[in-house]
Design an enzyme around this catalytic site. Structure first.
Site, PDB file in Angstrom:
ATOM      1  N   PHE B 123      21.285  -5.578  28.558  1.00 20.56           N
ATOM      2  CA  PHE B 123      21.189  -6.573  28.679  1.00 20.56           C
ATOM      3  C   PHE B 123      22.261  -8.099  27.957  1.00 20.56           C
ATOM      4  CE2 PHE B 123      16.720  -9.095  28.484  1.00 20.56           C
ATOM      5  CZ  PHE B 123      16.686  -8.296  30.606  1.00 20.56           C
ATOM      6  N   GLN B 237      16.713 -22.986  25.859  1.00 23.57           N
ATOM      7  CA  GLN B 237      17.272 -21.914  26.464  1.00 23.57           C
ATOM      8  C   GLN B 237      16.957 -22.279  27.831  1.00 23.57           C
ATOM      9  OE1 GLN B 237      16.505 -17.475  26.004  1.00 23.57           O
ATOM     10  NE2 GLN B 237      18.565 -17.951  25.773  1.00 23.57           N
ATOM     11  N   HIS B 239      17.191 -20.159  31.136  1.00 24.66           N
ATOM     12  CA  HIS B 239      17.495 -18.583  31.925  1.00 24.66           C
ATOM     13  C   HIS B 239      18.153 -19.101  32.739  1.00 24.66           C
ATOM     14  CE1 HIS B 239      17.036 -14.533  33.312  1.00 24.66           C
ATOM     15  NE2 HIS B 239      16.302 -14.906  32.209  1.00 24.66           N
ATOM     16  N   LEU B 253      10.712 -16.855  36.477  1.00 23.33           N
ATOM     17  CA  LEU B 253      11.706 -16.181  36.053  1.00 23.33           C
ATOM     18  C   LEU B 253      11.480 -14.789  37.127  1.00 23.33           C
ATOM     19  CD1 LEU B 253      13.433 -15.634  33.243  1.00 23.33           C
ATOM     20  CD2 LEU B 253      11.415 -14.341  32.966  1.00 23.33           C
ATOM     21  N   GLU B 256      16.363 -10.940  33.851  1.00 25.74           N
ATOM     22  CA  GLU B 256      17.732 -10.430  33.378  1.00 25.74           C
ATOM     23  C   GLU B 256      17.755  -8.429  33.423  1.00 25.74           C
ATOM     24  OE1 GLU B 256      19.191 -12.137  29.471  1.00 25.74           O
ATOM     25  OE2 GLU B 256      20.906 -11.109  29.210  1.00 25.74           O
ATOM     26  N   ARG B 287      23.217 -16.183  27.689  1.00 26.41           N
ATOM     27  CA  ARG B 287      21.901 -16.654  28.774  1.00 26.41           C
ATOM     28  C   ARG B 287      22.687 -18.092  28.718  1.00 26.41           C
ATOM     29  NH1 ARG B 287      16.355 -14.538  27.413  1.00 26.41           N
ATOM     30  NH2 ARG B 287      16.071 -12.829  28.388  1.00 26.41           N
ATOM     31  N   HIS B 352      13.346 -21.749  29.804  1.00 27.82           N
ATOM     32  CA  HIS B 352      12.978 -20.740  29.486  1.00 27.82           C
ATOM     33  C   HIS B 352      12.174 -20.210  28.530  1.00 27.82           C
ATOM     34  CE1 HIS B 352      12.401 -16.346  29.895  1.00 27.82           C
ATOM     35  NE2 HIS B 352      13.068 -15.729  29.174  1.00 27.82           N
ATOM     36  N   ARG B 387      18.860 -17.425  21.903  1.00 27.67           N
ATOM     37  CA  ARG B 387      18.289 -16.357  21.993  1.00 27.67           C
ATOM     38  C   ARG B 387      19.230 -15.679  22.752  1.00 27.67           C
ATOM     39  NH1 ARG B 387      14.307 -13.564  24.200  1.00 27.67           N
ATOM     40  NH2 ARG B 387      13.374 -15.791  25.754  1.00 27.67           N
TER      41      ARG B 387
END
Lengths: 249, 589, 242
Positions: B123, B237, B239, B253, B256, B287, B352, B387
């Protein structure tokens, strides 16, 4: 570089054309009804299904060889018929079409009728499905024997339309029989952990294969029913002299 | 005991929110003899947690044995641009393995490695394959597991109940909450010794967001109104990959996990542009970096037709994609008529996660208000300025449990009950009923829309002084309008009425975000200032922003970022990635 | 000028109600839930509807669109020809408009014995052994299967049968390689698997494409048959491991 195709705008929604809701129940009632009537007629009014090296699936195994002459089909057909009557697919078909429980999804039935599902007689007996499966497997062995014999003519090996029909029939019947939910349970479905069983890979791959066939169990159910029907009708017409078997080889 | 018709219930611990953090806290707090209530705005198991897709980060090292808590800690701090509270990141990285194993003990069924252990996937910005996952529905697995553990753990769960007010005693300590049942519109007072806020984020104040309906920040707003400190509110954040088209699906979404499983980003010229922005981590950069890169490509005229980038995973083959990313496959096929196994698809940044939130104590989740606790997305400290994917689900477990213990212990230490007074209850009731009684007033849906437009313009991915100042000025008008919200209709399941409380909360939190965005004159993590494009490590990088409500105004102050002890600081000074040493094969599971 | 579509949405509560027609401007790719939101924001702010994620993940927006149990967020307007009628789920009592009282489901959920691990985690379990449970754990609890199940919908047999959702819940636990509890007698008696006549409507409506009937209910019926209808297997069965 050209832009990747098809991302500009989605195609208009996929409108799926559907059959009117009544087509399925009417079709099922007609097909199952006619087949039942045909089966009764075939079983009760004939004393043989043998035409040279062809033997109708209604009459196999041939109980006349052990001296039973009275309605030879009736000693045999109960097994596959009860196997089908208790089959999880046919149960769906007749509950829906004959008993309207439910006729089709999310449509009003006739509320207020009593309904007990498969908890009371007679439908609770559907739990005996596996036993009819066991008997049917025995019958299947005879049918394979018959299918092989259908290629052995008095003059030696040959292929007739009847031999091909019988072969196709036994193949379809085998797939139907061995894609059965009870068999799926027997080979692996009853396990909580394949890896903990003896022969884990074998059990798992058997279960996986049967599961794959099982997805189309309904298709196999119909195809094999029509193949039995067709094969028997063909042989019956040969016996009565209406048709003559065509030899291809 | 009732005030007129209002029911009063008494619990040692009242937990607001039934997502991952709330349920995990409740399971921990519901010890024998401790009465715990969980208030859920929606039905049980529907919380925003279900939307988490990729996985939960945990340093089992099942696939990469060098992984260890130090590496996870290192990645988390680096990803957060050192704005994180080091102690939270330390606790987090150390306790994560136990929490995930515990989940398995409670019935979670993770994808497996060939050796029969929990599988882990790569990730963004994680040095090793680290995310325990179940296809692309890991959040569902987490919440379902906690939900079914919870219903057998002796807590009382109140579904479709929303808290509108936090009662306090003379010393500011919470004494309970005022709440209403969405279904009937009837009110209820939950008296409590300790209150836990686990109500998630507030991403719905933006238009293009991956957040579910619930992420409207009422819990955080309750805490703020009660006087609790909010931290790093400017850190929101984006995304990098959300759906762009069709309009109805915008913001949804795209996990990821698509990139984790090998997907690559392309611009309209077919160039794999992440090679330019981050040659080392490429498409799996953090991100903030990927989101900004897509934004820059679009600004440079190399965007996709609907203003994003193309994501391509076709090279992994249809079977693999359908098995590993079934929801993504289904989502694009059913909503956009695109088969992701056959063609690249458009993605663009979407709001996000809110890294900022209620400032908490790392050990117990205690806020600056005695007796009030917070965990999960509504709390702040673990993620710093950005994050990492997969850290959120584990956050819920680690700090959900800690806040459960913290609140439970605190409640046990309080012998006396202080019940909210009749006049306090009457006041809360009047405030809750006001929107229904207003004949003429603002439409909450309209105000929500206007707020979304404001935030999308003034506190978006690219910020500067002028934008933030203008945003704050515009927000003044919205604040005034938010005091006149009206919702016609009855009290019975009236979404217009429910929307009033949500919009009030978001308007409050928006002010804190804009103030933080104006104050932080540097670019750090998710916060990107066009007028200050570089990080200011010695100045702003050493400070957390703190927002408090003072009367009707949000007041911003600062506090130094807590300094790491020497042994943790040493992890970063060696210039090498800390990894598990020796021949120890590692692997907890 | 945007294209307009008419939605006939049920408005009412337990005392009754009727469909009300609303005109909605159509956007490309719009789903029924978008249209309902549009109505809420501009025409009827108090139109009651449950929704959370709008991404088919949470299973909140279950309703009946032109008589078909559907997730509103996954039903595109351009896939529907002619009139659009949106009504609440029929198997559950309506609270208001499109919102129904589904609390019965949560009561049933509590009655099922929870996961009972045979040994402490971490487990060694192989992918092939967890596949079945994983399929059932995809369930988003939208309760559309409960809604379409004629046993619950038409015969209101909520006392006798837990419904398809909880059959897959039981199956998930029973087929978990590390679960040590025995729920087969419970499945047969309290949960009432015998009430199901495997007519598969649940499998047809499942938005997660879970094979409820083939992979859960029928295997459960077979497990019940092992115990209650198969003396041969009963003879050879090992005592349950606890």
């Amino acid at each position: 570089m050209a832009q990747p195709a098809g991302v500009l705008a989605p195609a208009p929604g996929r409108k799926k054309w559907e059959w009117p809701w009544w087509v399925s129940p009417v079709g099922t009632v007609s097909a199952l009804g006619l087949f039942s009537i045909y089966s009764v007629w075939e079983t009760l009014t004939h004393s043989s299904g043998q035409y040279h090296n062809y033997l109708s699936p209604f009459f196999s195994p041939d109980v006349r060889s052990i001296g039973i002459q009275f309605l030879p089909a009736i000693w045999v057909v109960w097994a596959p018929l009860l196997f089908r009557a208790t089959c999880y697919y046919y149960r769906k078909a007749y509950y829906r079409s004959f008993f309207a429980d439910p006729l089709t999804c999310a449509r009003p039935e006739r509320p207020g009728r009593s309904y007990t599902g498969e908890t009371r007689l007679p439908f609770v007996l559907n739990n005996l499905h596996r036993f009819f499966f066991y008997v049917t497997v025995v019958v299947m062995a005879f049918l394979w024997y018959d299918a092989v014999r259908a290629f052995i003519f008095p003059s030696g090996f040959g292929i007739g339309v009847g031999s091909l029909l019988m072969l196709l029939n036994v193949i379809l019947l085998s797939i139907y029989t061995f894609s059965c939910h009870a068999f799926r349970h027997l080979v692996g479905g009853s396990l909580d952990c394949f890896s903990c069983a003896r022969g884990p890979i074998l059990r798992y791959s058997l279960w996986k294969t049967v599961s794959k066939w099982n997805q189309d169990h309904a298709t196999w159910a119909w195809l094999s029913m029509f193949s039995v029907w067709g094969t028997d009708l063909y042989i019956r017409l040969l016996i009565s002299g209406v048709l003559h078997d065509v030899r291809l080889f | 005991m009732t005030d007129g018709m209002i029911e009063r219930l008494r619990y040692d611990v009242v937990i607001l929110g039934a997502g991952g953090a709330g349920l995990r806290a409740a399971i921990e707090a519901a010890r024998p003899g401790v009465k715990v209530a969980v208030l859920s705005k929606s039905l049980l198991g529907k919380a925003h947690t279900v939307m988490a897709e990729g996985g939960m980060a945990v340093s089992f090292g099942n696939l990469d044995p060098q992984d260890c808590w130090q590496t996870h800690f290192y990645d988390t701090m680096r990803g957060g641009k050192f704005l994180n509270h080091y102690r939270m990141a330390e606790i987090f990285a150390k306790e994560a393995p136990d929490r995930v194993v515990e989940l398995e003990q409670w019935g979670a069924v993770f994808d497996r490695t060939p050796e029969g252990r929990i599988s882990q996937r790569a990730f963004g910005a994680h040095s090793f394959r680290r995310l325990a996952h179940v296809g692309d529905r890991t959040g569902l697995e987490l919440i379902r597991t906690l939900q079914y553990k919870g219903i057998h753990s002796g807590m009382d769960i109140y579904q479709e109940v929303t808290a509108t007010h936090l009662f306090q005693d003379g010393a500011g300590r919470p004494t309970g909450v005022f709440a209403y049942h969405r279904q009937s519109g009837t009110f209820c007072v939950f008296e409590a010794k300790a209150v836990v806020i686990a109500t998630g984020g507030w991403g719905r104040m933006y238009k293009v967001t991956s957040n579910s309906w619930e992420s409207t920040g009422e819990g955080a707003a309750l805490a703020m109104r009660a006087g609790a400190e909010m931290k790093d509110m400017e850190m929101v954040q984006f995304h990098p990959t959300g759906m762009v088209w069709p309009p109805g699906a915008r913001g949804l979404l795209v996990t990821e996990g698509v990139r984790g499983e090998g997907g690559i980003l392309l611009n309209s010229e077919g160039e794999r542009f992440m090679l330019r922005y981050d040659p080392e981590k490429k498409d799996l950069s953090s991100r903030d970096v990927v989101a900004r890169s897509i934004y820059k490509e679009v600004q440079a005229g190399r965007g996709s037709p609907h203003g994003g980038a193309f994501l391509d995973i076709t090279h992994r083959g249809a079977d693999f994609i359908k098995r590993k990313l079934p929801n993504m496959y289904d989502q694009y096929l059913s909503l956009a008529d695109i088969d992701i196994t056959k063609q690249p698809f458009e993605v663009a940044p979407t709001i996000h996660y809110t890294m900022g939130g209620i400032s908490v104590d790392p050990e117990t989740g205690a806020t600056s208000l005695e007796g009030l606790f917070a965990a999960g997305e509504s709390a702040c400290g673990l993620h710093g300025a950005n994050r990492l994917g997969g850290n959120s689900l584990t956050d819920l477990l680690v700090f959900g449990r800690r806040v459960g213990i913290g609140a439970c212990d605190y409640a046990a230490s309080r012998q006396e009950w202080t019940a909210p007074s009749a006049s306090q209850v009457a006041e809360a009731e009047a405030a809750a009923l006001a929107p229904l009684d207003r004949a003429e007033g603002e439409n909450p849906y309209q105000l929500h829309k206007d707020l979304q437009e404001l935030m999308g313009e003034h506190a978006a991915i690219a910020r500067n002084r002028e934008l933030a100042e203008a945003g704050l000025a515009k927000l003044e008008a919205l604040k005034l309008r938010s005091k006149r919200l009206a919702s016609p209709g009855s009290r019975m399941y009236n979404p217009g009425w429910h929307a009033v409380f949500e919009v009030e909360a978001m308007v409050l939190l928006a002010e804190a975000i804009l103030q933080g965005a104006l104050w932080r004159e540097e670019s750090r993590g998710a916060h990107w200032r066009l007028d200050f494009p570089d990080a200011d490590d010695q100045g702003f990088g050493q400070a957390n922003s703190i927002c408090r409500l003072d009367g009707d105004e949000v007041k911003l102050s600062t506090r130094p970022v807590p300094q790491m002890p020497a042994e943790l600081a040493a992890l970063f000074s060696s210039g090498q990635l800390p990894v598990r040493q020796g021949t120890d094969q590692g692997g907890h599971s | 000028m945007a294209e307009m579509r008419t939605l006939h949405v049920f408005r009412g509560d337990q005392s009754g109600g009727e469909e009300v027609a609303y005109e909605v401007p159509v956007e490309s790719g719009m789903v029924v839930l978008d249209a309902v939101h549009q109505i809420q924001a501009t025409q009827a702010p108090d139109l009651a509807v449950r929704w959370n994620c709008k991404a088919a993940r949470c299973g909140s927006c279950s309703a009946e669109v032109n008589g078909h149990p559907r997730l509103m967020c996954k039903t595109r307007l351009d896939a529907i020809e002619g009139e659009i009628h949106v009504r609440p789920m029929k198997a559950f009592p309506v609270i208001r408009d499109l919102v129904t009282d589904v609390s019965w489901n949560y009561e049933k959920a509590k009655q099922i014995e929870p996961f009972a691990p045979k040994e402490p985690a971490p487990f060694t379990m192989y992918q092939r052994d967890v596949e079945r449970s994983q399929q059932f754990r995809k369930c988003i609890e939208c309760f559309l299967c409960q809604d379409v199940c004629h046993v619950l919908r038409e015969h209101s047999a909520k006392e006798q049968y837990f419904g398809p959702r909880f059959m897959i819940k039981i199956a998930e636990l029973e087929m978990h390689p590390m679960d040590g509890a025995d729920r087969v007698p419970f499945t047969s008696h309290q949960a009432g698997v015998g009430m199901c006549n495997i007519t598969k409507c649940c499998q047809e409506v499942c938005p997660e494409h879970i094979h409820l009937t083939d992979d859960a209910i029928i295997p459960l019926k077979e497990r019940v048959a092992d115990r209650e209808w198969d003396p041969i297997r009963a003879l050879f069965r090992k005592p349950a491991v606890r």
